[in-house]
Design a protein around this motif. Structure first.
Motif, PDB file in Angstrom:
ATOM      1  N   ARG A  80       0.688  -1.299   0.009  1.00 34.26           N
ATOM      2  CA  ARG A  80      -0.034   0.071   0.009  1.00 34.26           C
ATOM      3  C   ARG A  80       0.841   1.265  -0.044  1.00 34.26           C
ATOM      4  NH1 ARG A  80      -1.799   4.192  -0.163  1.00 34.26           N
ATOM      5  NH2 ARG A  80      -3.505   5.083   0.978  1.00 34.26           N
ATOM      6  N   SER A  81       1.916   1.271   0.685  1.00 32.88           N
ATOM      7  CA  SER A  81       2.919   2.256   0.923  1.00 32.88           C
ATOM      8  C   SER A  81       3.281   2.719  -0.175  1.00 32.88           C
ATOM      9  CB  SER A  81       3.797   2.163   1.967  1.00 32.88           C
ATOM     10  OG  SER A  81       2.730   1.950   3.346  1.00 32.88           O
ATOM     11  N   GLY A  84       1.321   3.595  -3.163  1.00 30.67           N
ATOM     12  CA  GLY A  84       0.550   5.097  -2.890  1.00 30.67           C
ATOM     13  C   GLY A  84       1.687   6.010  -3.122  1.00 30.67           C
ATOM     14  N   ALA A 170      -2.839   0.594  -4.544  1.00 31.21           N
ATOM     15  CA  ALA A 170      -2.879   0.955  -2.940  1.00 31.21           C
ATOM     16  C   ALA A 170      -4.030   0.610  -2.331  1.00 31.21           C
ATOM     17  CB  ALA A 170      -2.388   2.411  -2.820  1.00 31.21           C
ATOM     18  N   TYR A 171      -5.218   1.076  -3.298  1.00 32.88           N
ATOM     19  CA  TYR A 171      -6.517   0.903  -2.564  1.00 32.88           C
ATOM     20  C   TYR A 171      -6.875  -0.826  -2.231  1.00 32.88           C
ATOM     21  CZ  TYR A 171      -6.949   5.792  -3.020  1.00 32.88           C
ATOM     22  OH  TYR A 171      -6.624   7.253  -2.859  1.00 32.88           O
ATOM     23  N   ALA A 173      -4.847  -2.849  -1.569  1.00 29.99           N
ATOM     24  CA  ALA A 173      -4.117  -3.369  -0.407  1.00 29.99           C
ATOM     25  C   ALA A 173      -4.833  -2.900   0.819  1.00 29.99           C
ATOM     26  CB  ALA A 173      -2.744  -2.859  -0.537  1.00 29.99           C
ATOM     27  N   VAL A 174      -5.348  -1.657   0.761  1.00 29.40           N
ATOM     28  CA  VAL A 174      -6.426  -1.223   1.845  1.00 29.40           C
ATOM     29  C   VAL A 174      -7.637  -2.125   1.993  1.00 29.40           C
ATOM     30  CG1 VAL A 174      -7.768   0.815   2.491  1.00 29.40           C
ATOM     31  CG2 VAL A 174      -5.615   1.084   1.457  1.00 29.40           C
ATOM     32  N   PHE A 191       1.631   4.365   6.068  1.00 32.76           N
ATOM     33  CA  PHE A 191       1.817   4.810   4.736  1.00 32.76           C
ATOM     34  C   PHE A 191       2.470   6.178   4.795  1.00 32.76           C
ATOM     35  CE2 PHE A 191      -0.359   7.753   1.607  1.00 32.76           C
ATOM     36  CZ  PHE A 191       0.522   7.583   0.590  1.00 32.76           C
ATOM     37  N   THR A 233      -9.768   5.494   3.091  1.00 27.69           N
ATOM     38  CA  THR A 233      -9.551   4.161   3.923  1.00 27.69           C
ATOM     39  C   THR A 233     -10.617   3.521   4.621  1.00 27.69           C
ATOM     40  OG1 THR A 233      -7.118   5.082   4.243  1.00 27.69           O
ATOM     41  CG2 THR A 233      -8.108   3.176   5.779  1.00 27.69           C
TER      42      THR A 233
END
Length: 296
Positions: A80-81, A84, A170-171, A173-174, A191, A233
């Motif tokens: 995610r990090s 992102g 990234a989203y 992974a969220v 993040f 998130t």
């Protein structure tokens, strides 16, 4: 207030959160543009620093842990990090070199990438109609990118598209972290801290002195980004992408209005057609998914 919120379904909470995030991210883009001729890395650092402090304060007030809920979540937090951070850098470059609405629209390819990545990695099934929708949305993005050597905005357009891809990963992974019980404030904290650490060396070697107006504008960008991060998130924790992602396109309306009011920007006809295609596909897929859920 707590009683009212308890009566709202998770899906409707997700819708409210995603519209809130769209509003915040539109203002973030406007603030980033207003910051002027500063490197995207420098803008990204201060944007994430504010979000990091904001998230840390919330964790302290909630007496939350500064460690993940499970060790198995660390891999997804890193994905995610990394994705992102890359998404933000690409998006900020696009914001500085394109019309706000164009940059926002390319970034809004992220819901389609969420569907693709969710199917690949989370095993959330997609069918032929959804796959066709993703392909048409990609075609719509080409109308905005206008892939031609004669297009002076080709590079920022491609980076804007890659920014949408990074945000989609990234989203996803969220979504994975939300399913496994990771708290929203901690996801934002991890993040933002990661992004600050990654961009700090570049900032130290190539720091551009800022005026007090630029400091204020970047503070505004950071606050808007923090609001957008917490909202997005929460949204993907409340409901899957296929149920709420269409509402993310409200950012295009907010960005177009801010671009016109603040910078006198108007998209060209091809970009406008691209907006209609991508937003139209998003609405059609939303209606299709709702109908399919009611009539399995």
């Amino acid at each position: 207030m707590a009683e009212i919120l308890s009566k709202i379904s998770p899906k409707h909470k997700g819708v409210l959160c995603i519209i809130s995030s769209a509003f915040c991210f539109a203002f973030m883009g406007a603030f980033v543009r207003l910051a002027g001729d500063l490197p995207s890395v420098q803008k990204s650092f201060f944007r994430n620093l504010v979000a990091f402090i904001f998230a840390a304060v919330i964790l302290i007030r909630q007496k939350g842990s500064f460690l993940p809920q499970k060790k198995s979540n660390i891999g997804a937090l890193l994905i995610r990090s990394v994705c992102g951070t890359l998404g933000i850098l690409c998006n900020f470059y696009a914001v500085d070199h394109l019309a706000l609405s164009d940059a926002a629209m390319l970034n809004k390819m992220s819901p389609f990438f969420v569907i693709v990545f969710s199917a690949l990695f989370l095993r959330e099934r997609t069918n032929l109609v959804q796959t066709f929708g993703v392909i048409v949305a990609f075609a719509g993005s080409l109308l905005i990118i206008k892939p031609s050597l004669a297009n002076l905005e080709l590079v920022p357009s491609l980076l804007g598209f890659l920014g949408g891809m990074g945000a989609g990963a990234a989203y996803t992974a969220v979504r994975w972290l939300g399913i496994r019980g990771e708290k929203g404030p901690y996801i934002v904290f991890f993040f933002s801290g990661f992004s600050c650490l990654v961009t700090l060396p570049f900032l130290l070697f190539d720091f551009h002195v800022m005026t007090w107006q630029q400091w204020l504008v970047l503070l505004g960008a950071g606050l808007a980004a923090a609001g957008g991060q917490f909202s997005i998130t929460a949204a993907y924790k409340f409901a899957p992408a296929k149920e709420i992602s269409v509402y993310d396109y409200s950012q295009i309306i907010f960005s177009a209005l801010l671009g016109f009011i603040l910078f006198s920007q108007l998209p060209d006809i091809w970009s406008f057609i691209g907006y209609v295609v991508i937003c139209g596909v998003g609405v059609a897929m939303f209606l299709y998914n709702n109908r399919r859920d009611k009539n399995p």
